[in-house]
Design a protein around this motif. Structure first.
Motif, PDB file in Angstrom:
ATOM      1  N   SER A 135     -11.574  25.516  20.394  1.00  0.00           N
ATOM      2  CA  SER A 135     -11.909  24.897  19.108  1.00  0.00           C
ATOM      3  C   SER A 135     -13.167  24.056  19.247  1.00  0.00           C
ATOM      4  O   SER A 135     -13.963  23.945  18.304  1.00  0.00           O
ATOM      5  CB  SER A 135     -10.738  24.084  18.555  1.00  0.00           C
ATOM      6  N   GLY A 136     -13.370  23.488  20.439  1.00  0.00           N
ATOM      7  CA  GLY A 136     -14.603  22.738  20.678  1.00  0.00           C
ATOM      8  C   GLY A 136     -15.827  23.629  20.608  1.00  0.00           C
ATOM      9  O   GLY A 136     -16.864  23.237  20.055  1.00  0.00           O
ATOM     10  N   SER A 177      -9.296  19.596  18.890  1.00  0.00           N
ATOM     11  CA  SER A 177      -9.779  19.396  20.253  1.00  0.00           C
ATOM     12  C   SER A 177      -9.288  18.072  20.818  1.00  0.00           C
ATOM     13  O   SER A 177      -8.857  17.990  21.968  1.00  0.00           O
ATOM     14  CB  SER A 177     -11.315  19.409  20.285  1.00  0.00           C
ATOM     15  N   THR A 178      -9.340  17.039  19.991  1.00  0.00           N
ATOM     16  CA  THR A 178      -8.947  15.710  20.460  1.00  0.00           C
ATOM     17  C   THR A 178      -7.459  15.676  20.811  1.00  0.00           C
ATOM     18  O   THR A 178      -7.075  15.221  21.891  1.00  0.00           O
ATOM     19  CB  THR A 178      -9.263  14.657  19.374  1.00  0.00           C
ATOM     20  N   VAL A 179      -6.636  16.169  19.883  1.00  0.00           N
ATOM     21  CA  VAL A 179      -5.189  16.139  20.114  1.00  0.00           C
ATOM     22  C   VAL A 179      -4.838  17.003  21.317  1.00  0.00           C
ATOM     23  O   VAL A 179      -4.041  16.601  22.190  1.00  0.00           O
ATOM     24  CB  VAL A 179      -4.433  16.589  18.847  1.00  0.00           C
ATOM     25  N   ALA A 180      -5.464  18.175  21.423  1.00  0.00           N
ATOM     26  CA  ALA A 180      -5.169  19.064  22.559  1.00  0.00           C
ATOM     27  C   ALA A 180      -5.572  18.394  23.868  1.00  0.00           C
ATOM     28  O   ALA A 180      -4.842  18.470  24.872  1.00  0.00           O
ATOM     29  CB  ALA A 180      -5.898  20.400  22.387  1.00  0.00           C
ATOM     30  N   ALA A 225     -14.399  10.435  16.085  1.00  0.00           N
ATOM     31  CA  ALA A 225     -14.743   9.159  15.433  1.00  0.00           C
ATOM     32  C   ALA A 225     -16.094   9.274  14.729  1.00  0.00           C
ATOM     33  O   ALA A 225     -16.252   8.827  13.582  1.00  0.00           O
ATOM     34  CB  ALA A 225     -14.773   8.032  16.472  1.00  0.00           C
ATOM     35  N   SER A 226     -17.072   9.886  15.365  1.00  0.00           N
ATOM     36  CA  SER A 226     -18.389   9.963  14.713  1.00  0.00           C
ATOM     37  C   SER A 226     -18.365  10.956  13.554  1.00  0.00           C
ATOM     38  O   SER A 226     -19.084  10.782  12.571  1.00  0.00           O
ATOM     39  CB  SER A 226     -19.497  10.271  15.724  1.00  0.00           C
ATOM     40  N   ASP A 227     -17.530  11.996  13.648  1.00  0.00           N
ATOM     41  CA  ASP A 227     -17.360  12.893  12.492  1.00  0.00           C
ATOM     42  C   ASP A 227     -16.807  12.130  11.290  1.00  0.00           C
ATOM     43  O   ASP A 227     -17.263  12.308  10.156  1.00  0.00           O
ATOM     44  CB  ASP A 227     -16.397  14.040  12.837  1.00  0.00           C
ATOM     45  N   ILE A 228     -15.807  11.299  11.567  1.00  0.00           N
ATOM     46  CA  ILE A 228     -15.227  10.499  10.476  1.00  0.00           C
ATOM     47  C   ILE A 228     -16.311   9.605   9.880  1.00  0.00           C
ATOM     48  O   ILE A 228     -16.472   9.509   8.659  1.00  0.00           O
ATOM     49  CB  ILE A 228     -14.032   9.661  10.991  1.00  0.00           C
ATOM     50  N   ALA A 229     -17.102   8.992  10.770  1.00  0.00           N
ATOM     51  CA  ALA A 229     -18.171   8.109  10.294  1.00  0.00           C
ATOM     52  C   ALA A 229     -19.157   8.892   9.433  1.00  0.00           C
ATOM     53  O   ALA A 229     -19.611   8.401   8.393  1.00  0.00           O
ATOM     54  CB  ALA A 229     -18.891   7.470  11.482  1.00  0.00           C
ATOM     55  N   TYR A 230     -19.480  10.132   9.844  1.00  0.00           N
ATOM     56  CA  TYR A 230     -20.421  10.925   9.044  1.00  0.00           C
ATOM     57  C   TYR A 230     -19.851  11.228   7.663  1.00  0.00           C
ATOM     58  O   TYR A 230     -20.530  11.063   6.643  1.00  0.00           O
ATOM     59  CB  TYR A 230     -20.797  12.232   9.749  1.00  0.00           C
ATOM     60  N   LEU A 231     -18.598  11.664   7.634  1.00  0.00           N
ATOM     61  CA  LEU A 231     -18.029  12.038   6.337  1.00  0.00           C
ATOM     62  C   LEU A 231     -17.883  10.826   5.424  1.00  0.00           C
ATOM     63  O   LEU A 231     -17.901  10.954   4.204  1.00  0.00           O
ATOM     64  CB  LEU A 231     -16.681  12.736   6.536  1.00  0.00           C
ATOM     65  N   ARG A 232     -17.754   9.652   6.015  1.00  0.00           N
ATOM     66  CA  ARG A 232     -17.650   8.442   5.184  1.00  0.00           C
ATOM     67  C   ARG A 232     -19.005   7.952   4.701  1.00  0.00           C
ATOM     68  O   ARG A 232     -19.100   7.327   3.655  1.00  0.00           O
ATOM     69  CB  ARG A 232     -16.957   7.328   5.969  1.00  0.00           C
ATOM     70  N   GLY A 253     -15.256  21.106  10.318  1.00  0.00           N
ATOM     71  CA  GLY A 253     -15.670  20.362  11.503  1.00  0.00           C
ATOM     72  C   GLY A 253     -14.679  19.282  11.878  1.00  0.00           C
ATOM     73  O   GLY A 253     -14.340  19.111  13.055  1.00  0.00           O
ATOM     74  N   ILE A 254     -14.199  18.563  10.888  1.00  0.00           N
ATOM     75  CA  ILE A 254     -13.301  17.451  11.219  1.00  0.00           C
ATOM     76  C   ILE A 254     -11.954  17.989  11.695  1.00  0.00           C
ATOM     77  O   ILE A 254     -11.344  17.436  12.614  1.00  0.00           O
ATOM     78  CB  ILE A 254     -13.144  16.472  10.028  1.00  0.00           C
ATOM     79  N   ILE A 255     -11.504  19.110  11.112  1.00  0.00           N
ATOM     80  CA  ILE A 255     -10.229  19.700  11.573  1.00  0.00           C
ATOM     81  C   ILE A 255     -10.367  20.176  13.014  1.00  0.00           C
ATOM     82  O   ILE A 255      -9.499  19.922  13.856  1.00  0.00           O
ATOM     83  CB  ILE A 255      -9.800  20.845  10.620  1.00  0.00           C
TER      84      ILE A 255
END
Lengths: 438, 144
Positions: free
Chosen positions: B95-96, B122-125, B32-39, B115-117
Motif C-alpha cells: 500500500s505504501g 500502511s501505518t496500521v500494518a 500525520a502530514s497527509d492529515i495536515a495537507y487535507l486540513r 492517499g489518506i486511506i
C-alpha cells in the motif's frame, strides 16, 4: 501466492496504465471533444528516443523543398528574420526549479532522455544566406553571454531579447553581424523557480508596446499558489518606458506570441496542463483578450473545473474564457508564425504555422511536426493540416523536435528551429530553390 | 533444585528491529502530514508525505525481504506468526508503494481520499507488524 498478490496487482496496474488516445475524438478546432479526466497512478510517459537525421530531412508537401539552413547550433528555440534577410536564432535552456518531490527527480530524468545532450548556447546566432540556396554561408555568434534567450523582436532599429529573467534592448544597425555592446534592461521578468522558463516576445502592430508571455511555475499549482504571482500571464510592456501591465491571466504557458496581420490582434499558442489523461488538455491557439482570464489552474478549456486545485475559485472559473482553437492534447506547441502578403499562395495564403515540439504525457506520440492553421478574415477556419512531418522515424525515434517557426514573406520561406538535431530548417516552394538568374 | 529457563526473545533479530523502526515512524509521520495537507491544502505537507513514504519504502523494502525469508525459513519462530508478520509487512509495503505513486500526482490528487486511506493502511500494518515482531508469542518457548 497470496503474499505476492499485492505487488503483482500493483505491477499489473502499472503495466496496464494505459495512456493512448482515442483516435476517433476530434481534439482540434474551436470545439474539441474532451474526454473524462483519467488520472492514473503513474502518468503515462513516453518519450521518443533521439536519433540522428543521417542525411534524411523532414517531409514537406509536394511543391516544397526543405534544406538545413544552419546546423550545429546549441539548442535553437525561436527565430527572428531581420529586414535584410539575416536570420537570428535564440539558443539556450533555462529554468532552475528545485526538485521538491521524488517525482521531480524521476520525471526529470525520463524527460531528459528525449532531449539533446548539447548544452544551451545562451546566445543568439546569426545565419546569412545571401545567395538564397537555402544553406547559410555565414553562421556566427551575434550576441553572446545571454541568459536562456527565447523571444526576440525588432522595432525601429532596436532588437529586444527576452532572457529568462529580463527583457533587454540592443541597438541594431542593418547588416551588423555581431553586437558586443551590452543590452539595456527594459524590465525584469518573473524568474523565480522558472518551472516554465521561456519568455516569448512580440511587438504590437504599431510597435509601441511589447508583449511578453510568461509561463506558470508548475503544472497545475502544485508548488503552491504563492509562487504563481505574475505567472501564467501575458505582459504588455511600454517600449519607451519599460512600464508594464498584465494583459491576460490564467494562460498557462504562452510559448509563442504573434500579431495576426489582418486584425492586428495579439495571438498566442499556449501549452496546457498534464496528467489528466492522454487527451486532456488540448494545447491551444487563441487571440489574447485584454483582461482575459484563461482558466489556469482552476479550470481548463473554459470552465471545466480541475479538481486538483484547492482551494477552488468558482467565481474566477465563471469568468474563464474558452480559447479560440484547439491544437490537440500534449502536442506542445512552441512556435507560431502568421503568413503575410499572400503567404505561399494557394491553400497557404492566410493562416499560421505552428511548431509542435511533441508529447511526453501520452503513449501515442502527438505533435512532433509543424502544422498549418488556415485563417479566413483573421479567424481560424478549418482543421489544422500537417505541413512539415517526418520528425519521428518508422522506429518511433525522434530525429528532430520543432520549436520556433518564422515565415519570411519577402523571400517566401518558412524557417523551423529544431532543438533536438540543433538545426534550423528552411522550407521553400520548389521554384525558389533554383539559383537566382545571372 | 535449580530450574533453568531460557531467556525468551522476540521474533525479530535486533537489526531487523532497527530496520522496522523506519517504516513505523515514517509511515506514521506521513499519515500525520497527509492529515495536515487535507486540513490546510498547504502543498508542503503533501511534499513532506512524499519523502516520508519514499523513505519508508526504502528501509521497508529491506524489512520486506527479511520478512519473506523469515516466513520461508521460520527457524525457531512459529510459522503462523512469521506468516502473519510477513503478511502485514507485504500489506504495509504494497500500500505504501501505491501511495508513493498516488503522492506523485499533482495538487489535491496527491493525497485526497485514496492517499489518506493508503497512509492509514500502511501505518496500521506497520504498527501491528511491530507488535507481533516484538511480542514473545512467536518465539520458541523452552521450558525445563
Amino acid at each position: 501466492m497470496r503474499r505476492l498478490g499485492l505487488p503483482a496487482a500493483t505491477a499489473a496496474l502499472l503495466l496496464t496504465a494505459c495512456g493512448g488516445g482515442d483516435p476517433s475524438l476530434n481534439q482540434t478546432g474551436a470545439q474539441p471533444q474532451l474526454p473524462e479526466r483519467d488520472e492514473t497512478l503513474l502518468p503515462p510517459m513516453k518519450i521518443a528516443r533521439p536519433t540522428g537525421w543521417e542525411g534524411a530531412s523532414p517531409t514537406v508537401p509536394q511543391g516544397f523543398v526543405i534544406t538545413p539552413m544552419g546546423s550545429d547550433l546549441k539548442i535553437p528555440r525561436q527565430i527572428l528574420i531581420l529586414p535584410n534577410g539575416d536570420i537570428l536564432v535564440a539558443e539556450g535552456s533555462g529554468g532552475a526549479a528545485p526538485k521538491l518531490r521524488p517525482k521531480d527527480v524521476i520525471a526529470g530524468y525520463i524527460k531528459s532522455l528525449g532531449k539533446t545532450k548539447v548544452k544551451g548556447g545562451d546566445r543568439i546566432t546569426l545565419l546569412r544566406d545571401a545567395d538564397g540556396d537555402g544553406r547559410a554561408e555565414l553562421q556566427t555568434t551575434f550576441i553572446k553571454n545571454l541568459d536562456a534567450p527565447y523571444g526576440m523582436a525588432l522595432v525601429d532599429g532596436a532588437l529586444y531579447v527576452a532572457n529568462q529573467d529580463a527583457l533587454l534592448r540592443f541597438v541594431y544597425t542593418e547588416g551588423q553581424t555581431q553586437i558586443t555592446a551590452p543590452g539595456e534592461e527594459l524590465t525584469k521578468l518573473p524568474s523565480q523557480i522558472n518551472h516554465h522558463w521561456t519568455k516569448s516576445l512580440t511587438a504590437s502592430a504599431d510597435g509601441a508596446r511589447l508583449y511578453v508571455g510568461i509561463g506558470s511555475n508548475s503544472n497545475v499549482g502544485e508548488r503552491g499558489m504563492a509562487v504563481e504571482e505574475e505567472r501564467a500571464v501575458v505582459w504588455e510592456v511600454d517600449r519607451a518606458t519599460g512600464t508594464r501591465r498584465t494583459l491576460a491571466t490564467g494562460i498557462r504557458n504562452p510559448t509563442a506570441l504573434a500579431i495576426e496581420p489582418l486584425s492586428g490582434a495579439l495571438w498566442a499558442v499556449v501549452n496546457e496542463r498534464d496528467e489528466l489523461g492522454p487527451q486532456l488538455v488540448p494545447d491551444y491557439l487563441t487571440a489574447v483578450r485584454d483582461g482575459g482570464f484563461y482558466g489556469w489552474p482552476y479550470s481548463y478549456w473554459g470552465k471545466n473545473v480541475d479538481p486538483r486545485v484547492r482551494p477552488q475559485k468558482p467565481k474566477l472559473v465563471a469568468e474563464a474564457i474558452t480559447p479560440d482553437y484547439a491544437l490537440g492534447s500534449h502536442v506542445a506547441a512552441l512556435g507560431l508564425s502568421f503568413v503575410t502578403d499572400g503567404g505561399f499562395g494557394g491553400d497557404f495564403a492566410e493562416g499560421a504555422f505552428v511548431g509542435e515540439h511533441g508529447s511526453w504525457n501520452r503513449q501515442d506520440l502527438a505533435g512532433y511536426k509543424v502544422v498549418w492553421v488556415p485563417f479566413v478574415g483573421g479567424r481560424p477556419a478549418g482543421p489544422p493540416a500537417d505541413f512539415v512531418t517526418g520528425f519521428i522515424n518508422d522506429k518511433g525515434q525522434a530525429r528532430g523536435r520543432p520549436v520556433g517557426v518564422a515565415f519570411d514573406a519577402r523571400r517566401r520561406i518558412l524557417l523551423i528551429a529544431d532543438d533536438l538535431s540543433n538545426t534550423v530548417w528552411r522550407v521553400a516552394p520548389v521554384a525558389a530553390q533554383s539559383p537566382p538568374p545571372g | 533444585m535449580l530450574k533453568t529457563e531460557a531467556t525468551e526473545r522476540p521474533m525479530l533479530h535486533p537489526l531487523h528491529a532497527v530496520l522496522l523502526a523506519y517504516p513505523i515512524a515514517l509511515f506514521t509521520a506521513g499519515l500525520a502530514s497527509d492529515i495536515a495537507y487535507l486540513r490546510t491544502a498547504e502543498i508542503q505537507w503533501s511534499n513532506f508525505s512524499s519523502w516520508l513514504i519514499a523513505g519508508a519504502l526504502v528501509m521497508g523494502g529491506l524489512v520486506l525481504a527479511w520478512a519473506i525469508i523469515g516466513f520461508v525459513f521460520p527457524g525457531r519462530a512459529s510459522r503462523m506468526m512469521a506468516g502473519l508478520y510477513c503478511a502485514l509487512i507485504v500489506l504495509m509495503w504494497g500500500s505504501g508503494l501505491i501511495n508513493a505513486f498516488q503522492h506523485s500526482r499533482d495538487g489535491w490528487s496527491s493525497v485526497g481520499p485514496t492517499g489518506i486511506i493508503l497512509s492509514m493502511i500502511s501505518t496500521v500494518a506497520a504498527l501491528c507488524a511491530g507488535f507481533i515482531g516484538f511480542s514473545r508469542r512467536g518465539s520458541p518457548r523452552t521450558r525445563a
